[in-house]
Design a protein around this motif. Structure first.
Motif, PDB file in Angstrom:
ATOM      1  N   HIS A 288       0.095 -30.478 103.774  1.00 20.25           N
ATOM      2  CA  HIS A 288      -0.681 -31.594 103.207  1.00 20.25           C
ATOM      3  C   HIS A 288      -1.679 -32.113 104.252  1.00 20.25           C
ATOM      4  O   HIS A 288      -2.845 -32.404 103.929  1.00 20.25           O
ATOM      5  CB  HIS A 288       0.268 -32.700 102.762  1.00 20.25           C
ATOM      6  CG  HIS A 288      -0.428 -33.857 102.128  1.00 20.25           C
ATOM      7  ND1 HIS A 288      -1.019 -33.770 100.889  1.00 20.25           N
ATOM      8  CD2 HIS A 288      -0.669 -35.120 102.588  1.00 20.25           C
ATOM      9  CE1 HIS A 288      -1.576 -34.924 100.602  1.00 20.25           C
ATOM     10  NE2 HIS A 288      -1.381 -35.753 101.610  1.00 20.25           N
ATOM     11  N   GLU A 289      -1.253 -32.186 105.492  1.00 20.93           N
ATOM     12  CA  GLU A 289      -2.150 -32.664 106.556  1.00 20.93           C
ATOM     13  C   GLU A 289      -3.321 -31.699 106.752  1.00 20.93           C
ATOM     14  O   GLU A 289      -4.462 -32.112 106.956  1.00 20.93           O
ATOM     15  CB  GLU A 289      -1.368 -32.817 107.872  1.00 20.93           C
ATOM     16  CG  GLU A 289      -0.414 -34.014 107.872  1.00 20.93           C
ATOM     17  CD  GLU A 289       0.713 -33.885 108.905  1.00 20.93           C
ATOM     18  OE1 GLU A 289       1.709 -34.605 108.748  1.00 20.93           O
ATOM     19  OE2 GLU A 289       0.601 -33.046 109.836  1.00 20.93           O
ATOM     20  N   LEU A 290      -3.042 -30.396 106.654  1.00 20.50           N
ATOM     21  CA  LEU A 290      -4.121 -29.403 106.841  1.00 20.50           C
ATOM     22  C   LEU A 290      -5.196 -29.534 105.754  1.00 20.50           C
ATOM     23  O   LEU A 290      -6.374 -29.247 105.991  1.00 20.50           O
ATOM     24  CB  LEU A 290      -3.554 -27.979 106.821  1.00 20.50           C
ATOM     25  CG  LEU A 290      -2.714 -27.570 108.031  1.00 20.50           C
ATOM     26  CD1 LEU A 290      -2.122 -26.177 107.812  1.00 20.50           C
ATOM     27  CD2 LEU A 290      -3.545 -27.584 109.313  1.00 20.50           C
ATOM     28  N   LEU A 291      -4.793 -29.966 104.574  1.00 24.43           N
ATOM     29  CA  LEU A 291      -5.758 -30.053 103.466  1.00 24.43           C
ATOM     30  C   LEU A 291      -6.873 -31.057 103.757  1.00 24.43           C
ATOM     31  O   LEU A 291      -7.982 -30.936 103.227  1.00 24.43           O
ATOM     32  CB  LEU A 291      -5.058 -30.439 102.164  1.00 24.43           C
ATOM     33  CG  LEU A 291      -4.109 -29.403 101.587  1.00 24.43           C
ATOM     34  CD1 LEU A 291      -3.659 -29.836 100.200  1.00 24.43           C
ATOM     35  CD2 LEU A 291      -4.757 -28.032 101.527  1.00 24.43           C
ATOM     36  N   ALA A 292      -6.589 -32.029 104.608  1.00 23.81           N
ATOM     37  CA  ALA A 292      -7.616 -33.029 104.948  1.00 23.81           C
ATOM     38  C   ALA A 292      -8.779 -32.357 105.688  1.00 23.81           C
ATOM     39  O   ALA A 292      -9.895 -32.868 105.703  1.00 23.81           O
ATOM     40  CB  ALA A 292      -7.000 -34.126 105.804  1.00 23.81           C
ATOM     41  N   GLN A 293      -8.502 -31.191 106.293  1.00 21.09           N
ATOM     42  CA  GLN A 293      -9.553 -30.494 107.046  1.00 21.09           C
ATOM     43  C   GLN A 293     -10.173 -29.350 106.241  1.00 21.09           C
ATOM     44  O   GLN A 293     -10.792 -28.439 106.805  1.00 21.09           O
ATOM     45  CB  GLN A 293      -8.966 -29.921 108.346  1.00 21.09           C
ATOM     46  CG  GLN A 293      -8.335 -30.954 109.256  1.00 21.09           C
ATOM     47  CD  GLN A 293      -7.253 -30.340 110.122  1.00 21.09           C
ATOM     48  OE1 GLN A 293      -7.345 -29.185 110.513  1.00 21.09           O
ATOM     49  NE2 GLN A 293      -6.213 -31.110 110.427  1.00 21.09           N
ATOM     50  N   ALA A 294      -9.970 -29.354 104.942  1.00 22.74           N
ATOM     51  CA  ALA A 294     -10.481 -28.248 104.116  1.00 22.74           C
ATOM     52  C   ALA A 294     -11.125 -28.807 102.856  1.00 22.74           C
ATOM     53  O   ALA A 294     -10.782 -29.899 102.407  1.00 22.74           O
ATOM     54  CB  ALA A 294      -9.332 -27.317 103.745  1.00 22.74           C
ATOM     55  N   GLU A 295     -12.080 -28.029 102.304  1.00 19.39           N
ATOM     56  CA  GLU A 295     -12.653 -28.478 101.036  1.00 19.39           C
ATOM     57  C   GLU A 295     -12.254 -27.513  99.925  1.00 19.39           C
ATOM     58  O   GLU A 295     -12.222 -26.292 100.141  1.00 19.39           O
ATOM     59  CB  GLU A 295     -14.173 -28.584 101.125  1.00 19.39           C
ATOM     60  CG  GLU A 295     -14.833 -27.313 101.553  1.00 19.39           C
ATOM     61  CD  GLU A 295     -16.338 -27.454 101.611  1.00 19.39           C
ATOM     62  OE1 GLU A 295     -16.854 -28.363 100.946  1.00 19.39           O
ATOM     63  OE2 GLU A 295     -16.972 -26.656 102.313  1.00 19.39           O
ATOM     64  N   PRO A 296     -11.924 -28.069  98.746  1.00 21.15           N
ATOM     65  CA  PRO A 296     -11.532 -27.176  97.651  1.00 21.15           C
ATOM     66  C   PRO A 296     -12.721 -26.408  97.105  1.00 21.15           C
ATOM     67  O   PRO A 296     -13.828 -26.933  97.042  1.00 21.15           O
ATOM     68  CB  PRO A 296     -10.974 -28.129  96.595  1.00 21.15           C
ATOM     69  CG  PRO A 296     -11.377 -29.501  96.995  1.00 21.15           C
ATOM     70  CD  PRO A 296     -11.826 -29.484  98.413  1.00 21.15           C
ATOM     71  N   LEU A 297     -12.496 -25.149  96.746  1.00 15.39           N
ATOM     72  CA  LEU A 297     -13.571 -24.311  96.202  1.00 15.39           C
ATOM     73  C   LEU A 297     -13.361 -23.977  94.734  1.00 15.39           C
ATOM     74  O   LEU A 297     -14.234 -23.388  94.112  1.00 15.39           O
ATOM     75  CB  LEU A 297     -13.633 -22.970  96.963  1.00 15.39           C
ATOM     76  CG  LEU A 297     -13.952 -22.979  98.440  1.00 15.39           C
ATOM     77  CD1 LEU A 297     -14.053 -21.542  98.939  1.00 15.39           C
ATOM     78  CD2 LEU A 297     -15.236 -23.723  98.728  1.00 15.39           C
ATOM     79  N   SER A 298     -12.176 -24.283  94.205  1.00 14.82           N
ATOM     80  CA  SER A 298     -11.885 -23.848  92.826  1.00 14.82           C
ATOM     81  C   SER A 298     -11.093 -24.926  92.118  1.00 14.82           C
ATOM     82  O   SER A 298     -10.535 -25.818  92.763  1.00 14.82           O
ATOM     83  CB  SER A 298     -11.050 -22.560  92.853  1.00 14.82           C
ATOM     84  OG  SER A 298      -9.704 -22.869  93.167  1.00 14.82           O
TER      85      SER A 298
END
Ligand SMILES: Cc1cc2nc3c(=O)[nH]c(=O)nc-3n(C[C@H](O)[C@H](O)[C@H](O)COP(=O)(O)OP(=O)(O)OC[C@H]3O[C@@H](n4cnc5c(N)ncnc54)[C@H](O)[C@@H]3O)c2cc1C
Length: 468
Positions: A288-298
């Motif tokens: 969950h913490e890693l998701l803050a550093q990523a943008e959704p593409l789909s």
């Protein structure tokens, strides 16, 4: 191979997916012609297609499957790598959280997993399979947008397939029959072989199911800053006290797939905001913490039919002459164990070796090939149903003493494997399908698993690799 009225020395493969293409490879040189009947039209490029709905979800190819694929189609692992597949060595490149803590990050390089999206994997295998058969004595034709709707023949022998064209022009017939001496059902988890059997006056093969009631939801991401992207994938499987899991794994083109999973009562949502919120409720907050550093593409895609289901076409009398069933059509697995594609490759290899060793498609050869394919399925089946029993319900779920013992032992072994290199080696050999399950009960492994005291895993995801 026996000639058959109008079918000659020809084969029809129903389904031009992974198992279908590997079936084509296994049959090359043993028949004059193969017709692949595929319901979809293959897309241009690497788009998803309707006939393989699971393709939007994370797919990893285990080392056992890679070996089989290489034997069937040499050079395919390099071609997949060239197409962008990520090589992930276990346990170094996948950080795994067990119920007792994080797995140690040994640098073993015994097992490499390949991670790549399904449309790319399928396109690479299809292109290589069709090229390989074109270089053999067998002619191959692929009928796209053509659906198999039944078998022709009688209870004792299958002699062809009824097909329906999905884009017949005005005035063109939509349905016709295609005769063949051999029909291979590689139509995947939605195979209608039992209904087709009934229409031929046969009883369905015995079917076993163990259903953990798991659902998947998957979304593609891209790290906002590639330089600070994690250097390893992350796997937090569910466990009885927290039956929700997640895997966040890199694929081609710098993208990552996040698959969330949960058993009945814990199904991951497909609403985007709820999906992100669900990722905070699994057994560890790291993903969950890693998701803050990523943008959704789909968008988020869901999938619910994840049951382990095996149809025993290999049992005496369960297979008419001229018929063979491969891939998911014969056996599907709970996908969290990442086995289905590898088993499809192992099954096709078993068929190829049976035909090569036994003088080709003589009478009785298909039954022998089906038995060989079933033997190739067995280790993966035992591993999946052993692990899933605690979550399963329903009529077929009652476990005997042997299976309950194996679930208890596997649970203990899994915890030990997180901290113990010797037990970890054995665990990975078996779960990557390169060693038989008996490797898990070798005296050294058994003693370490049963006698050594339980030790917790690491308290946080390890950054340092051990033994590099
Ligand atoms: C959510 C999920 C995640 C998974 N993750 C993994 C993983 O990480 N690793 C792994 O190894 N495996 C994984 N699997 C399993 C894997 O997807 C399958 O084992 C694999 O696709 C089996 O290949 P197949 O060719 O038998 O079936 P499919 O790939 O499903 O192909 C079937 C083909 O048959 C065609 N078809 C169907 N019906 C007809 C018809 N009547 N006439 C003509 N054509 C027809 C379809 O269009 C399709 O092309 C996963 C499965 C699921 C559900």
């Amino acid at each position: 191979m026996a000639e058959h009225s109008n079918g000659g020395r020809t084969a029809i493969v129903i389904g031009g997916g992974l198992a279908g293409m590997l079936a084509v490879t296994a049959l090359a040189g043993h028949v004059e012609a193969i017709t692949v009947v595929e319901r979809d039209r293959y897309p241009q490029g690497h788009a998803f297609r309707k006939g393989v709905p699971q393709a939007r979800h994370l797919h990893i190819l285990l080392s056992g499957g890679q070996r089989a694929l290489e034997e069937l189609l040499p050079g395919t692992v390099a071609a997949l790598t060239e197409a962008g597949a990520r090589s992930l060595y276990l346990p170094r490149d996948i950080l795994t959280r067990t119920p007792t803590g994080w797995q140690r990050r040994f640098d073993e390089r015994r097992h490499r997993m390949l991670s790549i999206t399904r449309p790319v994997l399928d396109a690479v295998v299809r292109e290589r399979a069709l090229r390989a058969v074109a270089g053999s004595t067998t002619r191959v034709e692929v009928l796209e947008a053509t659906e198999a709707i039944g078998l022709i023949g009688d209870a004792g022998r299958v002699s062809g397939v009824r097909v329906r064209s999905r884009d017949a022009g005005p005035g063109e017939p939509t349905e016709r029959t295609l005769p063949a001496a051999l029909v291979v059902d590689a139509s995947g988890r939605a195979s209608r072989a039992p209904q087709w059997y009934a229409a031929l006056g046969r009883t369905s093969p015995h079917e076993e199911t163990v259903d953990a009631g798991l659902a998947y939801a998957t979304r593609m991401y891209r790290p906002k800053d590639p330089d600070t992207a994690p250097d390893a994938g992350v796997n937090v499987p569910g466990w009885p006290e927290c039956p929700r899991g997640a895997a966040y794994i890199p694929v081609e083109d710098g993208n990552w797939l996040l698959t969330l999973s949960g058993v009945r009562g814990h199904h991951p949502p497909t609403d985007e905001a709820e999906f992100t919120a669900f990722s905070a409720t699994i057994g560890d907050p790291y993903i969950h913490e890693l998701l803050a550093q990523a943008e959704p593409l789909s968008p988020v895609h869901g999938f619910r039919d994840t049951c382990n289901r095996r149809r025993h076409f290999e049992r005496p009398g369960a297979l008419p002459e001229g018929f063979l069933v491969l891939g998911d059509a014969a056996c599907t697995f709970n996908p969290v164990y990442g086995q289905g594609m590898s088993v499809a490759a192992l099954g096709a290899l078993a068929v190829r070796d049976t035909l090569a060793g036994g003088g080709g498609l003589r009478p009785g050869a298909t039954a022998e090939a089906q038995r060989a394919a079933a033997r190739a399925v067995e280790p993966a089946w035992l591993a999946a149903v052993g692990a899933d029993r605690p979550y399963a319900d329903g009529q077929d779920a009652a476990a005997g003493l042997g299976e309950r013992l194996s679930t208890w032992y596997l649970d203990r072994l899994f915890a030990r494997a997180a901290v113990d290199r010797v037990v970890g080696d054995a665990f990975r050999d078996v779960f990557c399908l390169t060693a038989p399950p008996t490797r898990l009960v070798a005296p050294r492994i058994l003693l370490r698993t049963v006698l050594l005291p339980r030790r917790p895993g690491l308290p946080a995801p390890p950054t340092a690799v051990e033994g590099a």
